[in-house]
Write a protein that holds these residues in place. Structure first.
Motif, PDB file in Angstrom:
ATOM      1  N   PHE A  51     -17.283  -3.146  -7.550  1.00  0.00           N
ATOM      2  CA  PHE A  51     -17.368  -3.925  -6.386  1.00  0.00           C
ATOM      3  C   PHE A  51     -16.236  -3.964  -5.632  1.00  0.00           C
ATOM      4  N   GLY A  52     -16.322  -4.195  -4.549  1.00  0.00           N
ATOM      5  CA  GLY A  52     -14.961  -4.254  -3.433  1.00  0.00           C
ATOM      6  C   GLY A  52     -15.351  -5.305  -2.618  1.00  0.00           C
ATOM      7  N   GLU A  53     -14.307  -6.369  -2.441  1.00  0.00           N
ATOM      8  CA  GLU A  53     -14.629  -7.412  -1.486  1.00  0.00           C
ATOM      9  C   GLU A  53     -13.078  -7.602  -0.556  1.00  0.00           C
ATOM     10  N   GLU A  54     -13.320  -7.372   0.614  1.00  0.00           N
ATOM     11  CA  GLU A  54     -12.158  -7.683   1.520  1.00  0.00           C
ATOM     12  C   GLU A  54     -12.021  -9.033   1.546  1.00  0.00           C
ATOM     13  N   LEU A  55     -10.395  -9.217   1.660  1.00  0.00           N
ATOM     14  CA  LEU A  55      -9.897 -10.691   1.643  1.00  0.00           C
ATOM     15  C   LEU A  55      -9.225 -10.842   2.857  1.00  0.00           C
ATOM     16  N   PRO A  56      -9.904 -11.133   3.866  1.00  0.00           N
ATOM     17  CA  PRO A  56      -9.188 -11.347   5.406  1.00  0.00           C
ATOM     18  C   PRO A  56      -8.369 -12.557   5.671  1.00  0.00           C
ATOM     19  N   TRP A  57      -8.395 -13.478   4.571  1.00  0.00           N
ATOM     20  CA  TRP A  57      -7.548 -14.674   4.469  1.00  0.00           C
ATOM     21  C   TRP A  57      -6.299 -14.491   3.864  1.00  0.00           C
ATOM     22  N   MET A  58      -6.315 -13.458   3.238  1.00  0.00           N
ATOM     23  CA  MET A  58      -4.750 -13.080   2.464  1.00  0.00           C
ATOM     24  C   MET A  58      -4.077 -12.015   3.301  1.00  0.00           C
ATOM     25  N   LEU A  59      -2.735 -12.619   3.863  1.00  0.00           N
ATOM     26  CA  LEU A  59      -1.960 -12.072   4.527  1.00  0.00           C
ATOM     27  C   LEU A  59      -1.288 -10.705   3.772  1.00  0.00           C
ATOM     28  N   PRO A  60      -1.214  -9.554   4.575  1.00  0.00           N
ATOM     29  CA  PRO A  60      -0.666  -8.390   3.817  1.00  0.00           C
ATOM     30  C   PRO A  60       0.816  -8.298   3.592  1.00  0.00           C
ATOM     31  N   ALA A  61       1.247  -7.492   2.707  1.00  0.00           N
ATOM     32  CA  ALA A  61       2.658  -7.374   2.654  1.00  0.00           C
ATOM     33  C   ALA A  61       3.160  -6.912   3.949  1.00  0.00           C
ATOM     34  N   PRO A  62       4.590  -7.261   4.333  1.00  0.00           N
ATOM     35  CA  PRO A  62       5.149  -6.522   5.710  1.00  0.00           C
ATOM     36  C   PRO A  62       5.062  -5.105   5.723  1.00  0.00           C
ATOM     37  N   ALA A  63       4.186  -4.350   6.408  1.00  0.00           N
ATOM     38  CA  ALA A  63       4.117  -2.824   6.542  1.00  0.00           C
ATOM     39  C   ALA A  63       3.287  -2.154   5.893  1.00  0.00           C
ATOM     40  N   GLN A  64       2.315  -3.179   5.126  1.00  0.00           N
ATOM     41  CA  GLN A  64       1.138  -2.593   4.356  1.00  0.00           C
ATOM     42  C   GLN A  64       0.256  -1.645   5.131  1.00  0.00           C
ATOM     43  N   GLY A  65      -0.292  -0.667   4.627  1.00  0.00           N
ATOM     44  CA  GLY A  65      -0.960   0.127   5.269  1.00  0.00           C
ATOM     45  C   GLY A  65      -0.151   1.274   6.279  1.00  0.00           C
ATOM     46  N   ALA A  66       1.094   1.308   6.154  1.00  0.00           N
ATOM     47  CA  ALA A  66       1.828   2.353   6.866  1.00  0.00           C
ATOM     48  C   ALA A  66       2.549   3.115   6.017  1.00  0.00           C
ATOM     49  N   MET A  67       2.875   4.407   6.422  1.00  0.00           N
ATOM     50  CA  MET A  67       3.571   5.249   5.811  1.00  0.00           C
ATOM     51  C   MET A  67       4.814   5.676   6.635  1.00  0.00           C
ATOM     52  N   VAL A  68       6.030   5.726   5.901  1.00  0.00           N
ATOM     53  CA  VAL A  68       7.271   5.941   6.590  1.00  0.00           C
ATOM     54  C   VAL A  68       7.815   7.334   6.069  1.00  0.00           C
ATOM     55  N   VAL A  69       8.536   7.999   6.973  1.00  0.00           N
ATOM     56  CA  VAL A  69       9.673   9.139   6.622  1.00  0.00           C
ATOM     57  C   VAL A  69      10.833   9.054   6.711  1.00  0.00           C
ATOM     58  N   VAL A  70      11.451   8.889   5.836  1.00  0.00           N
ATOM     59  CA  VAL A  70      13.275   8.507   6.288  1.00  0.00           C
ATOM     60  C   VAL A  70      13.719  10.305   6.135  1.00  0.00           C
ATOM     61  N   ALA A  71      14.917  10.504   6.823  1.00  0.00           N
ATOM     62  CA  ALA A  71      15.543  11.676   6.673  1.00  0.00           C
ATOM     63  C   ALA A  71      17.162  11.415   6.657  1.00  0.00           C
ATOM     64  N   MET A  72      17.935  12.252   6.460  1.00  0.00           N
ATOM     65  CA  MET A  72      19.422  12.173   6.477  1.00  0.00           C
ATOM     66  C   MET A  72      19.856  11.825   8.027  1.00  0.00           C
TER      67      MET A  72
END
Length: 315
Positions: free
Chosen positions: A187-208
């Motif tokens: 089973f999977g239950e969403e937790l709308p009351w739980m604030l996510p980690a900053p930037a959760q769900g985002a992907m970042v690409v870094v370069a030189m």
């Protein structure tokens, strides 16, 4: 476009999915690419909670070194794993459109929250928020990639474990009927009351910093709204933490013509909770929203709570 862009990534299934997503978008723009998988310290050491390992950027350090040595040109990360201060010479080059930000509780069977339960998570943030809501529960450490954690949930006498919804969705494990992987059915239950980690769900690409070719290529796949919201969340984290790991949640969202922000700070055991919520017009006013919100929290008990957290982390 004769240059081949070498894309560094962790070698877990989820990290490879993320890197291949970046690779596909660059390929559609006519760029040549090559994936270069590596194994990070965070993937190799699974018997200690992350906060006990004392390494900044534990999931990103190996790729940082590879970039600085010239083994790879760019690196793809889950943005929530990236330290707010990047190594000298490395810059943020693109943030992709964000996926779901919520956390989910995954369980093999129905849970009665009124009874004592054991919940697994390797995150201080998730642990503190869970125990704040369910003080009669017990939280145990859980490390590893998504598949490993699902297997550990099956192998142990735990009631449930907390995962990022985005990771489950990206791997194809999230279904209307529940969570299904090759080895897990539950089973999977969403937790709308739980604030996510900053930037959760985002992907970042870094370069030189000096690599203008890769920067120009990556700028074409940057998602401006996600970039802005994650910056606000990471500014909140950086200002609040001051280099110390702490149970911090943050979420900035564009809603109509406003940017809405929520942030929280908990004591390590979840007994004490500080939170802030605000909104500003979608425009220049949002630039300092993360810093301003963090300073407001610090002025209203956050400074003292951070000092307590720092002392407890050293014990």
């Amino acid at each position: 476009m004769n240059k081949v862009i070498r894309i560094g990534t962790r070698d877990s299934e989820l990290a490879l999915w993320q890197a291949k997503t970046v690779q596909s978008q660059l390929k559609n723009l006519g760029y040549k690419t090559q994936l270069v998988p590596v194994k990070s310290t965070g993937d190799l050491v699974l018997d200690k909670p992350l906060y006990e390992m004392g390494i900044t950027g534990i999931f990103t350090k190996t790729l940082d070194i590879a970039m600085l040595k010239g083994t790879v040109d760019v690196a793809v990360h889950s943005m929530k794993d990236v330290p707010t201060a990047l190594p000298k010479g490395i810059i943020q080059a693109a943030v992709l459109a964000r996926a779901e930000t919520e956390d989910m509780l995954v369980s093999a069977q129905y849970i009665d929250y009124t009874k004592p339960c054991t919940i697994a998570t390797g995150s201080l943030r998730r642990k503190a928020q869970w125990l704040n809501r369910y003080p009669h529960h017990t939280a145990v450490d859980l490390r590893g990639n998504v598949q490993t954690r699902l297997q550990k949930l099956l192998d142990n006498n735990w009631d449930g474990a907390i995962f990022a919804k985005a990771g489950l969705e990206r791997l194809g494990y999230l279904h209307k009927s529940g969570i299904k992987s090759p080895d897990f059915n539950g089973f999977g239950e969403e937790l709308p009351w739980m604030l996510p980690a900053p930037a959760q769900g985002a992907m970042v690409v870094v370069a030189m910093e000096k690599d203008t070719f890769c920067q120009e290529a990556l700028a074409k796949i940057n998602h401006t709204e996600t970039e802005k919201c994650t910056k606000i969340e990471r500014d909140f984290l950086r200002t609040l933490e001051g280099g110390c790991t702490a149970p911090i949640g943050a979420l900035a969202e564009v809603v109509s013509d406003k940017i809405q922000f929520k942030g929280c700070l908990f004591s390590l055991g979840g007994k004490k909770k500080l939170e802030v919520a605000t909104s500003v017009p979608h425009g220049p006013q949002g630039i300092d929203l993360g810093n301003d919100s963090a300073n407001k929290l610090l002025e209203n008990g956050g400074k003292e709570l951070m000092e307590i957290i720092k002392r407890e982390m050293k014990q």
